[in-house]
Design a protein around this motif. Sequence first.
Motif, PDB file in Angstrom:
ATOM      1  N   PRO B 236       0.812  -1.219   0.000  1.00 51.85           N
ATOM      2  CA  PRO B 236       0.000   0.000   0.000  1.00 51.85           C
ATOM      3  C   PRO B 236       0.843   1.265   0.000  1.00 51.85           C
ATOM      4  O   PRO B 236       0.549   2.217  -0.741  1.00 51.85           O
ATOM      5  N   ASP B 237       1.898   1.282   0.794  1.00 49.65           N
ATOM      6  CA  ASP B 237       2.705   2.490   0.876  1.00 49.65           C
ATOM      7  C   ASP B 237       3.380   2.781  -0.454  1.00 49.65           C
ATOM      8  O   ASP B 237       3.405   3.923  -0.922  1.00 49.65           O
ATOM      9  N   PHE B 294     -10.553  -6.893   3.548  1.00 45.07           N
ATOM     10  CA  PHE B 294     -10.968  -6.063   4.683  1.00 45.07           C
ATOM     11  C   PHE B 294     -10.246  -4.726   4.726  1.00 45.07           C
ATOM     12  O   PHE B 294     -10.856  -3.698   4.978  1.00 45.07           O
ATOM     13  N   ALA B 295      -8.920  -4.768   4.495  1.00 41.31           N
ATOM     14  CA  ALA B 295      -8.176  -3.523   4.674  1.00 41.31           C
ATOM     15  C   ALA B 295      -8.598  -2.498   3.646  1.00 41.31           C
ATOM     16  O   ALA B 295      -8.543  -1.297   3.903  1.00 41.31           O
ATOM     17  N   ILE B 297     -11.451  -1.754   2.657  1.00 43.78           N
ATOM     18  CA  ILE B 297     -12.731  -1.097   2.922  1.00 43.78           C
ATOM     19  C   ILE B 297     -12.538   0.306   3.476  1.00 43.78           C
ATOM     20  O   ILE B 297     -13.256   1.227   3.109  1.00 43.78           O
ATOM     21  N   SER B 298     -11.541   0.459   4.337  1.00 51.09           N
ATOM     22  CA  SER B 298     -11.415   1.765   4.974  1.00 51.09           C
ATOM     23  C   SER B 298     -10.491   2.708   4.207  1.00 51.09           C
ATOM     24  O   SER B 298     -10.079   3.719   4.744  1.00 51.09           O
ATOM     25  N   GLN B 299     -10.159   2.366   2.976  1.00 50.13           N
ATOM     26  CA  GLN B 299      -9.253   3.231   2.226  1.00 50.13           C
ATOM     27  C   GLN B 299     -10.013   4.353   1.540  1.00 50.13           C
ATOM     28  O   GLN B 299     -11.122   4.172   1.075  1.00 50.13           O
ATOM     29  N   ARG B 304      -4.152   3.323  -3.035  1.00 51.53           N
ATOM     30  CA  ARG B 304      -4.004   2.457  -1.879  1.00 51.53           C
ATOM     31  C   ARG B 304      -5.032   1.326  -1.942  1.00 51.53           C
ATOM     32  O   ARG B 304      -4.743   0.174  -1.629  1.00 51.53           O
ATOM     33  N   TYR B 308      -4.483  -2.889  -2.026  1.00 48.92           N
ATOM     34  CA  TYR B 308      -5.134  -3.978  -1.298  1.00 48.92           C
ATOM     35  C   TYR B 308      -5.877  -4.899  -2.249  1.00 48.92           C
ATOM     36  O   TYR B 308      -5.929  -6.114  -2.062  1.00 48.92           O
TER      37      TYR B 308
END
Lengths: 203, 488, 652
Positions: B236-237, B294-295, B297-299, B304, B308
């Motif tokens: 992601p980074d 899951f990760a 979802i909050s992006q 980014r 994921y």
Amino acid sequence: MIIEAVTFYILATVAVFAGVMVVASRNPVHSVLFLVLAFINVAGLFILMGAEFLGLILVVVYVGAVAVLFMFVIMMLNLDFRELRRGFLKYAPLGAAVGIVLLAEILIVLGGWSIAPEGGQRFAAAPIPDGLTNTDALGRLLYTDYIYLFQAAGLILLVAMIGAIVLTHRSREGVRRQRISDQLRVRKEERVEVRKVPTGRGI
Amino acid sequence: MSPASLPNFVPAVPEIFLAAAAMALLMLGVLQRAVAVGEQVRISRVVTWMSVLALLLAILLASAVTGTRIATFGGMFVNDGFALFFKVLALLATALSLVISMGYLERHDIARFEYAVLYLFAAVGMMMMVSANDLISLYVGLELQSLALYVVAAFQRDDSRSTEAGLKYFVLSALASGFILYGSSLVYGFTGTTNFDVIARALDGTPVLGVVFGLVFVLAGLAFKVSAAPFHMWTPDVYEGAPTPVTAFFSVAPKIAALGLLLRVVTGPFGDLVQQWQQVIWIASVLSMVIGAFAAISQRNIKRLMAYSSIGHIGYALIGLAAGSRDGLESVLIYMAIYITMNLGTFAAILCMRRSDRMVEGIDDLAGLSKSHPVLAAAFALMMFSMAGIPPLAGFFGKLYVFKAAITAEFYGLAVIGVLTSVVAAFYYLRIVKVIYFDNLTDALDRAVPKNLTFVLLGTSAAILLFFLWPDPLLASSQSAVASLLGG
Amino acid sequence: MSAAAAVFLPLIGALVAGALAFVHGRKETKAGADRAAQLVTCTLMVLSALAGIFLFNSVALEGGGGTITIFTWVDSGSLEFAWALRLDTLSAVMVATVTITSAMIHIYSIGYMHHDPGKPRFMAYLSLFTFFMLMLVTADNLVQLFFGWEGVGLCSYLLIGFWYDRPSANRAALKAFVVNRVGDFGFILGIVAIYLLFDTVRFETIFAAAPSQAQATMNVFGGTFHAMTVITLLLFVGAMGKSAQIGLHVWLPDAMEGPTPVSALIHAATMVTAGIFMVARMSPLFELSETSLAVVTIVGASTAIFAATIGCVQNDIKRVIAYSTCSQLGYMFFACGVSAYSAGIFHLMTHAYFKSLLFLGAGSVIHAMSDEQDMRRMGGIWRMIPVTYVLMWIGSLALAGIWPFSGFFSKDVILEAAYAAGSGVGAYAFWMGVAAAFLTAFYSWRLLFMTFHGKPRMDETTLAHVHESPKVMLWPLFVLAAGATLAGLLGYEAFVGHDAGGFWRDSILVAQGHDALARIHDLPGWVPWAPTIVGAAGIGLAVVFYLLAPHLPAKLAASFAAVYRFLLNKWYFDELYDRLFVRPAMAIGRGFWKVGDGLVIDGFGPDGIAARTVAIARWVAARQTGYIYHYAFAMLSGVVILVSWYLFQTAG
């Protein structure tokens, strides 16, 4: 033989000690110096094994060039290691635990390692043909059996060089450079101007 | 001392050609001595187009020289149908990535010819990876590719995010390379060789623990390269920080090459350790799917999110590998081919997200896209639907084959987790569609969509949309690729 | 042939009119469609009525009959029945009554619905209703009966809610439907119970097997009960719902929201009598249970007096007639309860004429009064609409049971039969019936006087606008008035007199010892006179209250305020049901919604999963710190865990 063994253990012990100190020492300059020490000892190990070319190249390249480069970088950047190590203690136990577990596991693996008979044959060092120097033999191998890898490594280095230039090189405006061709091309008319100066009045 | 006979260069002709082309283009660029910015852009364009041409030529060459399996350079390099499949995909992905890069670089004043040259070297590295038949050539190919990638990740060197991305990728990748080297040394230590064929012969019978350890380390390093969990943290980074076209490139070409390498490693030298590596792949697959689902979802940043998403997709692809069967491997190939098509299309769409000629990356910036750019919005939505696996789009078939393989191999758990996580993942894909179509237009994106992006976008959209009409070429080629990998 | 024509012609009319209801477009087109729909339905309905009369003649009078099987409906295991028309005197009487009244009401509707935009729809509903009603009365088996039963319920819902843009009409339609569901639930349980016991739903087989099952028992909720009692009580619950007997009557007054012809057709002449018909049809079963007969008698008698009391204080002209209907239905039920089914059916027929006459007359009044229904705003208009006035008089005289109008014969014979039954419940029914007769006469003349006499209490524009209805509305009234006047006189001997045996033949069964009807000629002399006397008394009281001393009712209401309010509020049935059923049901519903659905299902289902997903997403994303050494550590840990995994696997 005993001298050889003693030399090996001395060199090996110092190399490991120096390796630990590279990480452990508080002063970055000391770290680099310990790194140099480690390199020299490893070079000694190579020579002990009869690989004098590798040993010397290690000294020339790593000690002579890389380590000195490191030293320059460290001195120029003026790193504050205490700042960098701030989180060290916080994570040290966890990191140590993981490290110890890994070490223990590798020891278990190596402990269970026995050189199989046929494995021993495979591991036997390739005999150096008579009349060939170490350098010669290396060269022959590199340019025949390992030509593919050798060339690939060359490409890698090329990419590294391109990368270094791309990421750091800047063509700055207004920098004065000596251009000999320009200098030679200059004609009198471009540089010299003849003026009549009236007497008593100046320009 | 008999003079060594020359090795057979023919199987490596595409690589040699591409490397030579890269160096020739490098010389071309250097000798132009461009000082003015405009001059740089012009040279960069020329070099980029010629690079694309070189890549396409390399594809032709690769297809031309590939027949039955030939090993050369003392067994270090192998060329077969499997390698061809991945080479074609990787080269195509590289070429298309270059095509969609152009406008971006020029707008951000980083249009330099080295960019394309680095892509070419990375492509050479990828080709070497998928043709590697030796632990050392594996490593060398991987490093060649990676080194080029570090540089392009940091290519926008005046942008701290880009340099941070390059540095992160470099450091962590070095660690992963360390894993591979360490694992290779263990394997070498316990088998006495680095050659895949010899390792395969040496591993007949019960596995030695040391070899298993070595395998785990090698797999961990390769998992890093394909950004499979738990070695995904960099993704992601780096995806967020790297220039967008570079992110697009990262998400396709290196992945496909690394996955090809992974497939060759686990089925070739470690083919008899299937019990062992299956577990690693299983864990990596499940973790990747879960984290990818899951990760994301909050992006809020689309790049980014795509990071994921790619982690999740690798998880699905690994299902097929974990199944370990022939159709499992085929499903991986199919999945990856579809995956890179979807990803290239999506990134082409993302690259269209400009406002006042600057890139915007927030998902909310897409609000009302359907009103300002109907065609772009439709293509974007199509990609998202495909990624979510909605029939009859290609993404659905990718998942279908993978799940089918898992079920045939009685990996019901994997299939169930795969379906559940794709439900979760569908949420964030469809949320983008929702934003595009149902949120109110606040600040319209720039009207003009560059031609190169339109071309890639429409091409990939058509491929995704119409795949179900004509899936045979992909199915057949993946079948023959796997056949050549498994020998027969 | 005539039977099939009578039954299916209305269906054709309904389909045609229903199709025409979809015609849109220019005004002329629309008007043409309206006209065509009215013409088709009325013509077919009149033909159907002619066929009905013919059928009555051939079956009831000439002794024909039989069963016409149309085609097999269900043939599944032992469950086997067909669409069939069962033709006997009972069904012939019903068919004739239904088709004649329905035809009159169809024609009347042309005038009454003159201004309504939904004419084809209305005509289609009416015809469809008639078809279902005919299916009901000619049913050969219980399922077909139920089909018609539900069909009329559906049409009732549609017609009550015909003016669907009125909230009150929608509410009333819903209320009718829901209350009928309660009854239908009992009815369908009864059908199932019959199927359980007899293994068939065909009347013929059931009736043939009934005597052998007279002493059968049935397990209900763990207890053992007399099977016939269980079955007939369940059936009676259905009848109570459809026929608006006390307890399930609440929908009928509200159903007056529908157009007046609907009230006449459904809520006076036909549908509400379906319960009576069903009890009469199932008489072979009812006769086997003394308990059920007693229940029927008590419920009927109670309804008769209960509805009559409410009718005395209502002010809405249609509601008065509605409660009157309720009350008259009570008479019919207790007639059935004392085994005088034929008397019940006789009253059913006469009632159909005079009550639809009253309803349609009221409709005519309402029409004249510009859609005013409140009698307090009427008065003094008898000179302006003399024809309607006379017709209303005829209807009221028939209702009150004054010789020689039809009500006299049918009501008298019911009361006499109740008295002749000689049982306790019979006596109860008799006295309640006599009291109700008094009240009936009272509220009928109250209605007449309030509507037509006294000072005009409406505003000027309405008064100026009062006019006699058009001929198309009056002619059907004449026909019905003729029925209301003559039906009793003509039918008495056949229905309940000396010819009754030959008339009814085996369509109604009366058990040994239940021959109350046969004993009515041996009653004390005052009994036959009682209804007439109390009727006259009721009329007299109304004369005093509403003609001679109009201030008395108010005074009376004031001095017995509690009683007045009790009656005005219809014995607080609606309020009671609201407390007992509606509010608890709403509370339970809200509980299920908030707790069951919202808290449990949504909470642990979609919402819960979504919330957990988001929480997991946050957690996973939070692991992404951005620090290289965290990432490196994660990678190392991953490798270590994997390596350890293999180590333990190999070791273990």
